[in-house]
Design a protein around this motif. Structure first.
Motif, PDB file in Angstrom:
ATOM      1  N   LEU A 181      -4.245   6.271 -90.524  1.00 56.44           N
ATOM      2  CA  LEU A 181      -5.227   6.848 -91.435  1.00 56.44           C
ATOM      3  C   LEU A 181      -6.465   7.313 -90.676  1.00 56.44           C
ATOM      4  N   ALA A 182      -6.912   6.500 -89.706  1.00 59.13           N
ATOM      5  CA  ALA A 182      -8.089   6.861 -88.914  1.00 59.13           C
ATOM      6  C   ALA A 182      -7.841   8.169 -88.172  1.00 59.13           C
ATOM      7  N   ALA A 183      -6.647   8.285 -87.580  1.00 58.26           N
ATOM      8  CA  ALA A 183      -6.322   9.509 -86.839  1.00 58.26           C
ATOM      9  C   ALA A 183      -6.284  10.716 -87.775  1.00 58.26           C
ATOM     10  N   LEU A 184      -5.734  10.526 -88.971  1.00 63.27           N
ATOM     11  CA  LEU A 184      -5.691  11.631 -89.932  1.00 63.27           C
ATOM     12  C   LEU A 184      -7.096  12.012 -90.393  1.00 63.27           C
ATOM     13  N   ASN A 185      -7.986  11.010 -90.500  1.00 62.95           N
ATOM     14  CA  ASN A 185      -9.369  11.310 -90.862  1.00 62.95           C
ATOM     15  C   ASN A 185     -10.068  12.109 -89.775  1.00 62.95           C
ATOM     16  N   VAL A 186      -9.760  11.761 -88.500  1.00 73.33           N
ATOM     17  CA  VAL A 186     -10.370  12.480 -87.385  1.00 73.33           C
ATOM     18  C   VAL A 186     -10.031  13.971 -87.463  1.00 73.33           C
ATOM     19  N   VAL A 187      -8.777  14.282 -87.815  1.00 74.58           N
ATOM     20  CA  VAL A 187      -8.381  15.691 -87.874  1.00 74.58           C
ATOM     21  C   VAL A 187      -8.694  16.313 -89.233  1.00 74.58           C
ATOM     22  N   VAL A 210      -1.693  16.647 -84.079  1.00 71.73           N
ATOM     23  CA  VAL A 210      -2.781  16.127 -83.242  1.00 71.73           C
ATOM     24  C   VAL A 210      -3.072  14.675 -83.600  1.00 71.73           C
ATOM     25  N   ALA A 211      -3.090  14.395 -84.902  1.00 73.30           N
ATOM     26  CA  ALA A 211      -3.329  13.019 -85.337  1.00 73.30           C
ATOM     27  C   ALA A 211      -2.239  12.096 -84.800  1.00 73.30           C
ATOM     28  N   ARG A 212      -0.988  12.593 -84.841  1.00 69.75           N
ATOM     29  CA  ARG A 212       0.116  11.794 -84.318  1.00 69.75           C
ATOM     30  C   ARG A 212      -0.078  11.523 -82.828  1.00 69.75           C
ATOM     31  N   ALA A 213      -0.523  12.582 -82.108  1.00 72.11           N
ATOM     32  CA  ALA A 213      -0.725  12.421 -80.668  1.00 72.11           C
ATOM     33  C   ALA A 213      -1.871  11.456 -80.380  1.00 72.11           C
ATOM     34  N   LEU A 214      -2.903  11.463 -81.245  1.00 71.54           N
ATOM     35  CA  LEU A 214      -4.076  10.617 -81.001  1.00 71.54           C
ATOM     36  C   LEU A 214      -3.852   9.167 -81.410  1.00 71.54           C
ATOM     37  N   SER A 215      -2.923   8.947 -82.347  1.00 69.96           N
ATOM     38  CA  SER A 215      -2.803   7.624 -82.969  1.00 69.96           C
ATOM     39  C   SER A 215      -2.523   6.527 -81.954  1.00 69.96           C
ATOM     40  N   THR A 216      -1.857   6.868 -80.853  1.00 70.11           N
ATOM     41  CA  THR A 216      -1.513   5.836 -79.872  1.00 70.11           C
ATOM     42  C   THR A 216      -2.606   5.661 -78.821  1.00 70.11           C
ATOM     43  N   ARG A 217      -3.725   6.378 -78.974  1.00 70.05           N
ATOM     44  CA  ARG A 217      -4.838   6.364 -78.019  1.00 70.05           C
ATOM     45  C   ARG A 217      -4.317   6.609 -76.602  1.00 70.05           C
ATOM     46  N   PRO A 218      -3.684   7.760 -76.385  1.00 75.01           N
ATOM     47  CA  PRO A 218      -3.078   8.014 -75.074  1.00 75.01           C
ATOM     48  C   PRO A 218      -4.131   8.363 -74.023  1.00 75.01           C
ATOM     49  N   ALA A 219      -3.761   8.178 -72.751  1.00 74.82           N
ATOM     50  CA  ALA A 219      -4.660   8.557 -71.665  1.00 74.82           C
ATOM     51  C   ALA A 219      -4.761  10.076 -71.578  1.00 74.82           C
ATOM     52  N   LEU A 220      -3.721  10.746 -72.024  1.00 73.99           N
ATOM     53  CA  LEU A 220      -3.606  12.181 -71.805  1.00 73.99           C
ATOM     54  C   LEU A 220      -3.113  12.869 -73.071  1.00 73.99           C
ATOM     55  N   LEU A 221      -3.837  13.933 -73.465  1.00 75.29           N
ATOM     56  CA  LEU A 221      -3.380  14.746 -74.582  1.00 75.29           C
ATOM     57  C   LEU A 221      -2.804  16.026 -73.986  1.00 75.29           C
ATOM     58  N   LEU A 222      -1.517  16.277 -74.287  1.00 81.16           N
ATOM     59  CA  LEU A 222      -0.813  17.371 -73.647  1.00 81.16           C
ATOM     60  C   LEU A 222      -0.392  18.361 -74.724  1.00 81.16           C
ATOM     61  N   ALA A 223      -0.892  19.619 -74.616  1.00 82.97           N
ATOM     62  CA  ALA A 223      -0.611  20.592 -75.677  1.00 82.97           C
ATOM     63  C   ALA A 223       0.049  21.829 -75.084  1.00 82.97           C
ATOM     64  N   ASP A 224       1.230  22.194 -75.651  1.00 85.29           N
ATOM     65  CA  ASP A 224       1.988  23.335 -75.155  1.00 85.29           C
ATOM     66  C   ASP A 224       1.839  24.488 -76.143  1.00 85.29           C
ATOM     67  N   GLU A 225       1.054  25.503 -75.775  1.00 80.98           N
ATOM     68  CA  GLU A 225       0.780  26.639 -76.658  1.00 80.98           C
ATOM     69  C   GLU A 225       0.422  26.166 -78.069  1.00 80.98           C
ATOM     70  N   PRO A 226      -0.549  25.321 -78.212  1.00 83.10           N
ATOM     71  CA  PRO A 226      -0.793  24.698 -79.523  1.00 83.10           C
ATOM     72  C   PRO A 226      -1.221  25.698 -80.584  1.00 83.10           C
ATOM     73  N   LEU A 247      -9.287  24.264 -81.744  1.00 89.12           N
ATOM     74  CA  LEU A 247      -9.978  24.202 -80.449  1.00 89.12           C
ATOM     75  C   LEU A 247     -11.247  23.370 -80.564  1.00 89.12           C
ATOM     76  N   ASP A 248     -11.928  23.469 -81.714  1.00 85.02           N
ATOM     77  CA  ASP A 248     -13.095  22.604 -81.942  1.00 85.02           C
ATOM     78  C   ASP A 248     -12.692  21.141 -81.871  1.00 85.02           C
ATOM     79  N   LEU A 249     -11.527  20.867 -82.460  1.00 84.62           N
ATOM     80  CA  LEU A 249     -11.006  19.495 -82.458  1.00 84.62           C
ATOM     81  C   LEU A 249     -10.752  19.015 -81.040  1.00 84.62           C
ATOM     82  N   PHE A 250     -10.164  19.926 -80.206  1.00 88.12           N
ATOM     83  CA  PHE A 250      -9.902  19.570 -78.806  1.00 88.12           C
ATOM     84  C   PHE A 250     -11.211  19.272 -78.076  1.00 88.12           C
ATOM     85  N   ASP A 251     -12.241  20.125 -78.318  1.00 83.21           N
ATOM     86  CA  ASP A 251     -13.552  19.904 -77.700  1.00 83.21           C
ATOM     87  C   ASP A 251     -14.068  18.512 -78.031  1.00 83.21           C
ATOM     88  N   GLN A 252     -13.939  18.193 -79.318  1.00 85.23           N
ATOM     89  CA  GLN A 252     -14.410  16.905 -79.834  1.00 85.23           C
ATOM     90  C   GLN A 252     -13.667  15.751 -79.164  1.00 85.23           C
TER      91      GLN A 252
END
Lengths: 408, 237
Positions: free
Chosen positions: B131-137, B160-176, B189-194
């Protein structure tokens, strides 16, 4: 990750593909139930025919003359040149407890083709027998209304008769036939009994029957020379073969037969008839089993088809799951559980459907379920479901995630 | 401690990826060295066929390379077995794909919970983190929608929320942003900046200049090789 979690994933997977789930389940259910019902039908019809033959009396051996005239034909008449007709003396000899210890009783039968009438009604019985009272037991025929005729009726030559239900309804559509008089070939017979309903054995109506004392029939209709047959009852079905040997020995002596390949009589054994029909019935059941097996196979191909059609989508899904960190074991377990649930539910529905379907008569035959067929159909369907559901999934789970994601 | 923090989160050395053999063989990667440090925001650019997607698949432990070495957060990836790879993908990396790659006919919340479930996180905690990750996005009000009930931009934000939910060291985006309109692209892109501002390492594969312009470092590729690697201070408003 716990197994309960994986089971929940599997259930969610099934729930989110309702069409696929229901089609697969249906395929398995139809395959399983058709195997059960078809084999039950084959089994039921075979049992019905057996029961029909058993009604004729399984311990019964019928001796018929092999000389010209009754069923013999000219060829056998010339073959058995010195042939003798069946006589009452033969029947008496066959009743000897010393020479034929395994024979319970023997009854000579004089038969004729006659038409009987009462008032304006008439009936042509399929069987018109003059015989002894022992015939009733030997041929497994019982009288439900009125009474049997007695040995005294035979010695006195009384013109009394026991009739079957078909004759009874044809001659006396209303009212009771007991005590009434019918004329057979113009000879009056007083009806003293009606036999129990036997039904058809598939060849002839067992209730189209008139039975009268031998002496009365011989005196007024057939004459004394030609017996149609002698009906012999063995003491039990087990000793029937022994009884048959004793009969042959006695009859060979009575008729002075030197060459046993050239007898002037022949014996018909109900047990061998039963054996013949039951073996032809097992062929019939095997045939139905093959049809059922094919329907199970077609069901299996249907399942496989559905599984393969969805494999593209499922493979992509597996790729996604792997990319976000799903271990191979968790994926394989999930898909295997999905396939198992599908096959189990489909199989169980099929078994229930098979049991329900087997309650209804098909062409007058009550299907009887063969327990083995239930296990066979259920087992095979589950194996098919698990294999064709599990195999593509396990293959996909072994791919590198990028291959699974790009799978087309 | 300082040294550990300074160790690159991505350390690719001499990566070669060869398809086919003999004369018909093609080098998708032809000797690539790349180091990315914690907190960086890197765009990998190049025309199609330049090998950028192949590089991203290797960085994401989705594919293996023909020769070369790859350390992710200090772990040598090429030597790991199947189960260890699954753990690394789950814990170290958050993926975002061009085609979203959400599980079909499954709600947004269940999609976001999925990687947490594979990590063995249960019940209340899993739900709260999802839920927290979904709120972030910004999709806190769409948690029970299935992918087909969401717009492309919303689907990508679920990813993005799914990718963030595990608090990964690295966010990897392929032609997002490849399948998104310009408004959704801008929001993403604003979200990525954040996300990067919050300290997470972000690597974006793209061929669009405006997407790459948001990154602090641009790596350009051509024919399986890195042809330029430029860092620039982000022009902040």
């Amino acid at each position: 990750m716990s197994i309960f979690e994986i089971i929940r994933f599997a259930l969610r997977g099934l729930n989110s593909n309702k069409l696929r789930t229901s089609l697969t389940t249906l395929g398995i259910a139809i395959g399983v139930s058709s195997v059960i019902i078809l084999l039950a039908f084959g089994n039921g019809s075979s049992k019905a025919v057996q029961a029909g033959i058993e009604k004729l009396g399984t311990n019964t051996i019928t001796i018929q003359s092999n000389r010209g005239g009754f069923g013999g034909g000219r060829a056998s008449a010339s073959r058995a040149a010195s042939s003798k007709p069946l006589t009452v003396a033969d029947a008496v000899a066959l009743s000897s407890p010393i020479n034929a210890p395994d024979v319970k009783q023997a009854a000579p039968v004089a038969g004729a083709n006659v038409t009987c009438s009462a008032g304006t009604n008439s009936s042509t019985p399929g069987t018109f027998n003059g015989t002894w009272p022992s015939w009733f037991e030997a041929s497994n025929t019982s009288v439900t209304k009125g009474s049997y005729f007695t040995n005294e009726d035979v010695t006195q030559g009384r013109r009394v008769a026991v009739i079957g239900q078909t004759v009874a309804t044809e001659l006396f559509p209303t009212g009771t036939p007991i005590g009434q008089v019918m004329r057979c070939s113009g000879i009056p017979f007083t009806i003293i009994g009606v036999t129990e309903k036997k039904g058809s054995n598939g060849f002839q109506d067992g209730d189209s029957l008139v039975v009268a004392p031998l002496t009365a029939v011989q005196r007024s209709i057939t004459g004394y020379n030609n017996l149609q047959s002698i009906v012999v009852e063995a003491k039990s079905a087990k000793v029937q073969d022994l009884a048959q040997t004793e009969i042959n020995t006695i009859m060979d002596a009575q008729h002075k037969i030197k060459n046993t390949n050239n007898r002037d009589y022949r014996t018909l054994n109900q047990a061998s008839l039963l054996q013949t029909t039951s073996s032809s019935n097992s062929v019939f059941t095997a045939l139905l089993g093959m049809v059922a097996g094919i329907s199970l196979l077609v069901g299996g191909i249907g399942i496989t088809n559905i599984m393969l059609v969805t494999v593209v989508e499922r493979t992509r899904e597996i790729g996604i799951r792997k990319a976000i960190g799903a271990p191979k074991r968790a994926i394989m377990t999930q898909f295997l559980i999905e396939a198992t649930i599908l096959s189990l539910v489909g199989g169980l529905i099929g078994v229930v459907g098979g049991f329900i379907g087997s309650h209804f008569k098909i062409y007058g035959v009550q299907p009887i379920i063969i327990p083995g067929s239930v296990f066979l159909a259920f087992g095979v369907s589950i194996l098919i479901g698990i294999f064709f559901g599990g195999y593509p999934a396990s293959r996909a789970a072994s791919l590198r995630p990028i291959e699974a994601l790009r799978y087309e | 401690m300082q040294q550990l923090l300074d160790a690159p989160i991505i350390d690719v050395r001499g990566a070669v990826k060869q398809y086919g053999a003999g004369d018909a063989s093609i080098f998708a990667l032809d000797g690539v060295d790349l180091q990315v440090h914690r907190g960086e925001y890197v765009a990998i650019m190049g025309p199609s066929g330049s090998g950028k997607s192949t590089l991203m698949n290797i960085i994401g432990a989705l594919d293996n390379m023909t020769t070369g070495k790859y350390f992710l957060d200090g772990i040598e990836i090429d030597t790991l077995d199947e189960n260890a790879l699954a753990l690394v993908r789950g814990r170290k990396i958050g993926f975002i794909f061009q085609s979203f790659n959400l599980i079909p006919r499954t709600t947004a919340l269940a999609n976001v919970e999925l990687p947490l479930a594979y990590q063995g996180i249960k019940g209340k905690e899993r739900r709260e983190r999802a839920l927290a990750a979904l709120n972030v996005v910004g999709l806190g009000d769409r948690i029970s929608h299935e992918p087909t009930e969401l717009s492309g931009g919303q689907q990508q934000r679920v990813a993005v929320a799914r990718a963030l939910s595990t608090r990964p060291a690295l966010l990897l985006a392929d032609e997002p942003t490849g399948a998104l309109d310009s408004k959704s692209t801008h929001d993403l892109l604003d979200l990525f900046d954040q996300i990067n501002a919050a300290g997470r390492t972000v690597v974006v594969i793209t061929h669009e200049d405006d997407v790459a312009a948001r990154a602090k470092r641009i790596v350009r590729m051509r024919d399986g090789k890195i042809i330029s690697d430029t860092s620039h201070k982000k022009v902040s408003a």
